[in-house]
Enzyme design. Structure first.
Site, short mmCIF file in Angstrom:
data_model
loop_
_atom_site.label_atom_id
_atom_site.label_comp_id
_atom_site.label_asym_id
_atom_site.label_seq_id
_atom_site.Cartn_x
_atom_site.Cartn_y
_atom_site.Cartn_z
N ARG A 139 3.90 12.05 -41.54
CA ARG A 139 2.57 11.44 -41.54
C ARG A 139 2.25 10.80 -42.89
O ARG A 139 1.10 10.79 -43.33
CB ARG A 139 1.48 12.46 -41.19
N GLU B 208 3.05 24.56 -33.14
CA GLU B 208 3.85 23.39 -32.80
C GLU B 208 5.35 23.63 -32.97
O GLU B 208 6.08 22.79 -33.49
CB GLU B 208 3.39 22.17 -33.63
N ASP C 259 -7.83 18.27 -34.58
CA ASP C 259 -6.78 17.90 -35.52
C ASP C 259 -7.11 16.61 -36.26
O ASP C 259 -6.62 15.55 -35.88
CB ASP C 259 -5.45 17.76 -34.76
N GLU D 246 -3.59 9.88 -41.14
CA GLU D 246 -2.89 9.93 -39.86
C GLU D 246 -3.71 9.33 -38.72
O GLU D 246 -3.23 8.50 -37.96
CB GLU D 246 -2.53 11.39 -39.53
#
Lengths: 671, 671
Positions: free
Chosen positions: A162, A287, A366, A394
């Site tokens: 990112r 994740e 997020d 991002e």
């Protein structure tokens, strides 16, 4: 200690000109130690350029005294300020001007360094009128950046995950860079805005990077050595599976004695090499990263194990609260990713040790351009909390778009009040962390104006009550010193409202995540709608939004303290900008603004794109007032921002027009 | 010549058992040359296993005579067959059985090889009843596979672009593999289904692969040497920019004399090294690849230049017609990608040389599970046309799904009639090309049952009038020889209708492209809807489909010959399965089937997923009847296919329910 001078990298907010006021004075720097040496070297470098003088002893006369209170006999004017000021905290300083002398006092060397950079910000006015003693102290003990840098270039995510500013400033071609001058220059920039800690590697710890903890520790030490003169401690992202992948153990169970011994021994070796090492950052059970759940242990168990290993050495563990099911079934409307961090962590309040810091993203999802504040923040009074921001853009334009984020952060920091004492986020957070936006780009941050976000994060982490507009002006005045008009006001106009502009042309009313999956740049309204990521808007032909109420939805509103729980629950009270985050409403629902939801979508998207066009017109007028290469870079990026804003406008409007069938009340063209 | 024997790779359709009938006979192989040597070696290997004998001279008695008609005095029985058969084409053969002897005659060695494999397919029946002389000739001179293999692993596309069967069988770790036995085994498999040419590298020619034309030519020669014994010629994908990137010239202009000289000289060197080299494959002005447009030249100019370079050596250029604007503005409804190949190439008919072959994808878009036939195919009677299919399952389940494609290809091949002579695709195509589905996987093709597609492509390329169901049985009987019941019928049941099953659970009614962008696996209804790729469905709350009519749409129907132009133009006559390709209709539009469009969507998606569940149940019953490892592999893949089919069902149904608001008439659950 020499001041890093880079001729091939942009100076950001520390161009020579920013030191003109200090460099043209007669200065005394009093005090010992490395950081006092840095202060002396900074002043000396400025004096070499602007004709002033600097001494470390003697009688003067002086225009400026920068002194540690512990440095022995102070000049009378400094002693008088000390008497007036009283005790000063570890990183704080006192500034005063009396009898024609500007005085900066600190009780510890870091304070002196921050005092110096305070003078840099003030410039000439610091040497004009008399000034009562002002105390400056950081709001929190740690103000930290997380680098999502990999040593190797990841085949999908690149070297800096990112990252939108080139490769890592630490590693190149799989090895530590030969010349770390830029790392020191980076430390200098960070110190000048108040940052005092960085984690140097990606929270997704791949195989090569895992070894920074052990056989590649020397690279960490080398980076730490470059940052130390600017008061910055180095932290390391580690994999929870390290005992297995590095230690050869059969388990990483946090309650296993061999595992605990491995972490203790490994950590002791780290401190032998880097005595001021900051600690660990861990992304666990998140994740796909390994974590304590595999062993039936809690995250308090996991964090506790690492905290125990670090405690003897004064280190801390930052334990990320970004735990959710990223393999959710989109068909299951009862599961709500926005609830996940609270559901996982609130029950653990009080179970994290003193040197374990729970690192919580500012919102429950997020890093979206608009989210409510994470309910975790108000729910864990017995836990040290780091609120995590994302300076790297991002979801906010990826450093191709002008998007000055400090106004958003300031809203988050000021969120509240709740509870009997009327707390806000700034009150309960014990520290602030942000994902860095820096790479090996010429301008550090890809988009030259994205430097302002890095600067502003540091300043708000130091003092969360600062006005983002004033911080923006600070940044403009330093970076474009001497920032003549119309440069100053034009930049301010372009940047101050740019986050709200970005919000207008992207996902509406807090619903979020209408981005292209994977890279997250540009619009894709349904891109995440039928995925396992828990990021939905539920638009159909009748309406849009996520019902997170207690009454009929996922109950997420119930995670908030009063009065916010009721405010968000209520369709009437819920703020417009969060309406679709908490409620599913028909397209004809009338907002507080008086507009319907669908007309609001059309209006804001047309307006947002128009605002970008205005931004570009403003920038065009600055040609000749800023460095031509910088002007050209920003001009090119503004072209892309306008293209992308129009793409957002047209896709979002077309999507909702096709779904709702409601024409634009003002008859504009929707493709 | 030794027969390649691989113990660590699946035997595909040439297990030893398939040679039992031949291997237990007394055989005479008459004829000279490499391919006759291959035939002899094949028979000898079979005899070694099954007790037969093989001789190259002598009087017999023989059960089987495989003879070149040019081989001098034939045994009387063979001479009698020759007298009955008359002349035989270059790759053809004649099969007969009289006086207890099976006779295969060919006028050239390749024909003998194909005759041998024809016997393999026939098995024991070839040695039973008497048989009149049957002539077998391929429908086209060239039956070709394109490999999209890279030498290097591409960071995004992997080593084999759109490959789902592992790495390349040619290259590994950036170099040619040491052991090319597998390449020879591959050639053997291809010869056994009739393929006689392959292009060994990706049509997207990257920097490393470009050099196969020059300093890495030795690798091409090595591959050619392995394939030559099975009658397969090697072709190379080349970059149109080769004169610049390899030759150091300032231009690649096809009319520039230096450029033409460079291609002539380079091509001459290729033929010095590989005298039977097949030629070049070119993807030009397509998805970012360089081409003649940069120089204001036509594609006939570009192809002509390469054809001229190849002509002295007997080579051909395959020039792909896949030219369209991949940076289209989705807001512009007048541009239609489906028109692009016709618009670019139809005006050039007659301008391609005799050794330039225009390679046209079977449909006007891009290998979708359902498209109309490309209008280019009927529009260029003065041009040699290769129809391109995609054996690799990019859009048809990526070798995770059972999807036997031959029924689709057969529909394409049989499309027509048009024109005064009632032509079909099979009549006008001068050759057939397909993208290979093979990699270094244990089963060659990832999904073991995907082997059937490779086999069937070869067989249909040989004879486009074959029945796909019969070809499927051939493949089953060879691969699972001796294919006992219920194995044979169960496999047939699972596979024969699997393409239509796949169509049912994916994009409806010919509209296509509802896949995840980039990798193209799994559903994303709007994934390509607002992109520059020209792949739209235009669904809104009222209806769905692309208006490609002359009357009100893009006019694509006008590119078709009569009667198809009028059939597609007419909402009443347009076949249901192509309705949304040519028309935008309301959800309530009633199909020929009697169902509304939206109810058809619901019904087919529920049915498709159910059919996959049935497929899995069938497979479960075969446990113990096939190799356990193969059974386990397919079982696991069927689980994934079912998961994915249900995902398709639910996403597509939810999407259209949310948009249309029309409930399922049968009240089934739509998420």
């Amino acid at each position: 200690m020499t001041i890093p001078e880079l001729t091939d990298v942009h100076a950001a907010w520390l161009p020579p000109e920013a030191f003109r006021a200090i460099g043209s004075r007669r200065t005394l720097v009093l005090g010992d130690g490395a950081l006092a040496g840095t202060v002396h070297a900074e002043v000396a470098a400025a004096c070499a350029r602007y004709g002033g003088t600097v001494r470390r002893t003697g009688d003067g006369p002086f225009d400026l005294v920068l002194a540690l209170t512990t440095a022995g006999p102070l000049p009378p004017v400094a002693a008088a300020v000390m008497a007036e000021a009283g005790p000063i905290g570890e990183e704080g300083h006192v500034l005063a001007r009396r009898d024609g002398v500007t005085v900066v006092l600190a009780s510890a060397p870091a304070g002196l360094l921050y005092g110096l950079f305070h003078l840099v910000r003030l410039g000439e006015p610091a040497f004009e009128a008399a000034r009562q003693a002002e105390r400056h102290e950081p709001a929190t003990r740690r103000r930290m950046l997380d680098h999502w840098d990999n040593i190797d270039v990841h085949p999908v995510m690149g070297q800096v995950e990112r990252g939108y500013a080139g490769g890592s400033i630490f590693w190149r071609d799989g090895v530590l860079r030969d010349d770390l001058t830029r790392v020191r220059a980076y430390g200098r920039l960070l110190a000048a805005c108040g940052i005092n800690a960085i984690a140097i590697n990606n929270v997704n710890v791949h195989a090569t990077e895992a070894r920074l903890l052990t056989d590649r520790l020397g690279e960490v030490a080398a980076i730490a050595a470059e940052l130390r003169p600017y008061g910055i401690r180095v932290h390391l992202s580690v994999t929870f599976a390290a005992p297995i992948v590095l230690g050869g153990l059969p388990t990483a169970d946090p309650l296993d004695e061999d595992v605990r011994r491995w972490w203790a021994a490994t950590t002791a070796r780290v401190y032998e090499t880097i005595p001021d090492f900051g600690g660990y950052v861990v992304k666990a059970d998140s994740e796909g990263q390994p974590g304590p759940f595999a062993y039936g242990r809690s995250h308090a168990d996991g964090a506790g194990m690492l905290a125990d290993a670090l405690a003897p050495h004064g280190g801390v563990v930052h334990w990320r609260a970004f735990v959710y099911n990223h393999r959710q079934d989109w068909r299951d409307r009862s599961t709500d990713r926005a609830r996940a961090a609270y559901d996982h962590f609130a029950p653990l309040d009080g179970r994290f040790g003193d040197n374990a810091i729970l690192q919580v993203k500012y919102g429950p999802m997020d890093f979206q351009p608009r989210e409510p504040v994470s309910p975790v923040i108000a729910a864990m009074p017995g836990t040290r909390l780091a609120v995590e921001f994302q300076v790297t853009q991002e979801y906010t334009g990826q450093q191709k778009h002008v998007c000055y984020l400090a106004p958003m952060w300031r809203e988050v920091l000021g969120f509240g009040p709740w509870g009997p004492e009327g707390a806000t986020v700034a009150d309960v957070a014990t520290e602030f962390v942000a994902v860095s936006n820096v790479g090996d780009d010429l301008y550090w941050t890809g988009h030259p104006l994205a430097q302002a976000n890095l600067y502003a994060f540091g300043r708000l982490a130091w003092d969360p009550r600062l006005d983002p507009a004033a911080v923006l002006d600070e940044w403009i005045d330093l970076t474009f010193a001497p920032s003549p008009e119309p440069l100053r006001s034009t930049l301010h106009t372009m940047m101050d409202g740019s986050w709200r502009t970005y919000e207008r042309y992207t996902a509406p009313l807090g619903v979020g995540f209408m981005v292209r999956p994977g890279h997250h740049y540009g619009p894709d309204v349904d891109g995440y709608e039928y995925t396992p990521w828990g990021t939905y808007h539920f638009a159909d032909r009748d309406g849009v939004g996520v019902d997170r109420t207690r009454a009929t939805g996922t109950g997420c509103t119930g995670q908030y303290p009063q009065p916010w729980s009721d405010v968000y629950e209520s369709l009437e009270q819920c703020p417009d900008e969060l309406l679709l985050f908490f409620h599913h409403v028909p397209y004809g629902h009338v907002l507080h603004s008086g507009s319907t939801v669908v007309q609001h979508i059309y209006d804001t998207h047309f307006a947002g794109a128009e605002e970008v066009a205005d931004m570009r017109a403003h920038w065009d007028k600055l040609e000749g007032l800023v460095d031509p290469a910088l002007h050209a870079r920003v001009k090119e990026l503004l072209d892309e921002q306008l293209r992308c804003a129009e793409e957002w406008r047209d896709q979002v409007n077309a999507y909702f027009f096709r779904k709702s069938g409601v024409p634009d009340a003002r008859g504009r063209r929707i493709p």
